[in-house]
Design a protein around this motif. Sequence first.
Motif, PDB file in Angstrom:
ATOM      1  N   VAL A  17       0.864  -1.181   0.000  1.00  0.00           N
ATOM      2  CA  VAL A  17       0.000   0.000   0.000  1.00  0.00           C
ATOM      3  C   VAL A  17       0.896   1.225   0.000  1.00  0.00           C
ATOM      4  O   VAL A  17       1.761   1.374   0.880  1.00  0.00           O
ATOM      5  CB  VAL A  17      -0.938   0.005   1.224  1.00  0.00           C
ATOM      6  N   VAL A  18       0.710   2.111  -1.002  1.00  0.00           N
ATOM      7  CA  VAL A  18       1.536   3.320  -1.104  1.00  0.00           C
ATOM      8  C   VAL A  18       0.636   4.519  -1.366  1.00  0.00           C
ATOM      9  O   VAL A  18      -0.469   4.392  -1.896  1.00  0.00           O
ATOM     10  CB  VAL A  18       2.595   3.204  -2.222  1.00  0.00           C
ATOM     11  N   ASP A  19       1.146   5.679  -0.998  1.00  0.00           N
ATOM     12  CA  ASP A  19       0.450   6.927  -1.287  1.00  0.00           C
ATOM     13  C   ASP A  19       0.490   7.180  -2.793  1.00  0.00           C
ATOM     14  O   ASP A  19       1.547   7.066  -3.430  1.00  0.00           O
ATOM     15  CB  ASP A  19       1.115   8.082  -0.538  1.00  0.00           C
TER      16      ASP A  19
ATOM     17  N   VAL B  92      -7.313   4.447  -4.825  1.00  0.00           N
ATOM     18  CA  VAL B  92      -7.300   5.190  -6.088  1.00  0.00           C
ATOM     19  C   VAL B  92      -7.247   4.224  -7.261  1.00  0.00           C
ATOM     20  O   VAL B  92      -8.045   4.287  -8.192  1.00  0.00           O
ATOM     21  CB  VAL B  92      -6.104   6.159  -6.142  1.00  0.00           C
ATOM     22  N   ARG B  93      -6.304   3.294  -7.213  1.00  0.00           N
ATOM     23  CA  ARG B  93      -6.170   2.301  -8.278  1.00  0.00           C
ATOM     24  C   ARG B  93      -5.246   1.194  -7.808  1.00  0.00           C
ATOM     25  O   ARG B  93      -4.535   1.337  -6.806  1.00  0.00           O
ATOM     26  CB  ARG B  93      -5.623   2.932  -9.565  1.00  0.00           C
TER      27      ARG B  93
ATOM     28  N   LEU C 245      -8.963   0.848   4.925  1.00  0.00           N
ATOM     29  CA  LEU C 245      -9.259   1.120   3.525  1.00  0.00           C
ATOM     30  C   LEU C 245     -10.766   1.029   3.345  1.00  0.00           C
ATOM     31  O   LEU C 245     -11.388   0.054   3.772  1.00  0.00           O
ATOM     32  CB  LEU C 245      -8.553   0.086   2.642  1.00  0.00           C
ATOM     33  N   ALA C 246     -11.366   2.044   2.717  1.00  0.00           N
ATOM     34  CA  ALA C 246     -12.821   2.036   2.551  1.00  0.00           C
ATOM     35  C   ALA C 246     -13.212   2.951   1.400  1.00  0.00           C
ATOM     36  O   ALA C 246     -12.446   3.829   0.981  1.00  0.00           O
ATOM     37  CB  ALA C 246     -13.518   2.489   3.830  1.00  0.00           C
TER      38      ALA C 246
ATOM     39  N   ILE D 140       0.266  -3.671  -6.107  1.00  0.00           N
ATOM     40  CA  ILE D 140       0.347  -2.399  -5.404  1.00  0.00           C
ATOM     41  C   ILE D 140      -1.046  -1.800  -5.301  1.00  0.00           C
ATOM     42  O   ILE D 140      -1.824  -1.877  -6.243  1.00  0.00           O
ATOM     43  CB  ILE D 140       1.307  -1.457  -6.143  1.00  0.00           C
ATOM     44  N   LEU D 141      -1.378  -1.279  -4.134  1.00  0.00           N
ATOM     45  CA  LEU D 141      -2.635  -0.576  -3.907  1.00  0.00           C
ATOM     46  C   LEU D 141      -2.296   0.891  -3.663  1.00  0.00           C
ATOM     47  O   LEU D 141      -1.638   1.220  -2.676  1.00  0.00           O
ATOM     48  CB  LEU D 141      -3.390  -1.150  -2.701  1.00  0.00           C
ATOM     49  N   ARG D 142      -2.720   1.736  -4.575  1.00  0.00           N
ATOM     50  CA  ARG D 142      -2.415   3.159  -4.471  1.00  0.00           C
ATOM     51  C   ARG D 142      -3.611   3.849  -3.815  1.00  0.00           C
ATOM     52  O   ARG D 142      -4.745   3.711  -4.264  1.00  0.00           O
ATOM     53  CB  ARG D 142      -2.104   3.744  -5.839  1.00  0.00           C
TER      54      ARG D 142
END
Length: 281
Positions: free
Chosen positions: A87-89, A149-150, A176-177, A265-267
Amino acid sequence: MRQLAQDASNQRTLQSLVYAHGHRSGVRAPLPVDEVVRQAALLLDAGVLRLAQAPPRESSVPPPFSGPRTERVSAPVEEPVWLRLQVVDDVTDVPIAGVQLRIQLDDRSEQQARTDSEGRIDLRDVPKGNAHVLSVLKGATLDNTLALVRTGGPWSQQKLAKSGQRARVASAPRFLARVTQHRVIDGETLESVAEMYGLTVEELTRFNWDTTDAADIERHLILDVGCTRKGSRGQYVFTREDDPGILYVPRPEAVPRLPVEHSHILRVKRVPEPRHFLFSL
């Protein structure tokens, strides 16, 4: 010959051969064993009989049926299957620690995990197939919730290694929501909005302002939602004129069908916080 005649079956065979070749043909009483052996020896010596080694007799009891014979093949050794999430910004690429996630696997098992100081979750020995990443909402507030976001595929290990960026280990979990902005209308109350989204009033107020205290809630309704009107029971009711007139509602997030044996990756981004209003006399 005497050794052979010790077997009862051999005795009967030798006796039949001796009789068949005319010896003692007129005598019905059986010959003694010694005489049978002598007569058989004479026939053998004359070349009438020959000795041959017979194959060993098979057992009269059939062997138990064991089915078709198959070659034993050792089962292939399967390599451990893995899954990695990070998980990243979305703007800064800084990894985010402490994000609580649920991971459902294709064998219907589920694991809960929290991202580490590099924003990662590493799972080992998972079943082949896909993983479904789901949000955890218990304990979520507007301040500690992130919006997806994506999603992306494998990230650049070189880029992360060069940046040397590590997230600070969060003292409290993050979530996360999908956050819905509900614009209030005339006649709505906290109770009616909560019921509309399948929440309790406590869940709605705790998410928006991290409180269930009545006095704190009233203060936030005035400052954060812009309420100005009270109902017949003395509680604040919403109107279209309330400014900004927004309540934030958490909804579950889901990222389905992420293949295992891959890095994903979860942005994410920060959820907008309600505006604060200051009133003066």
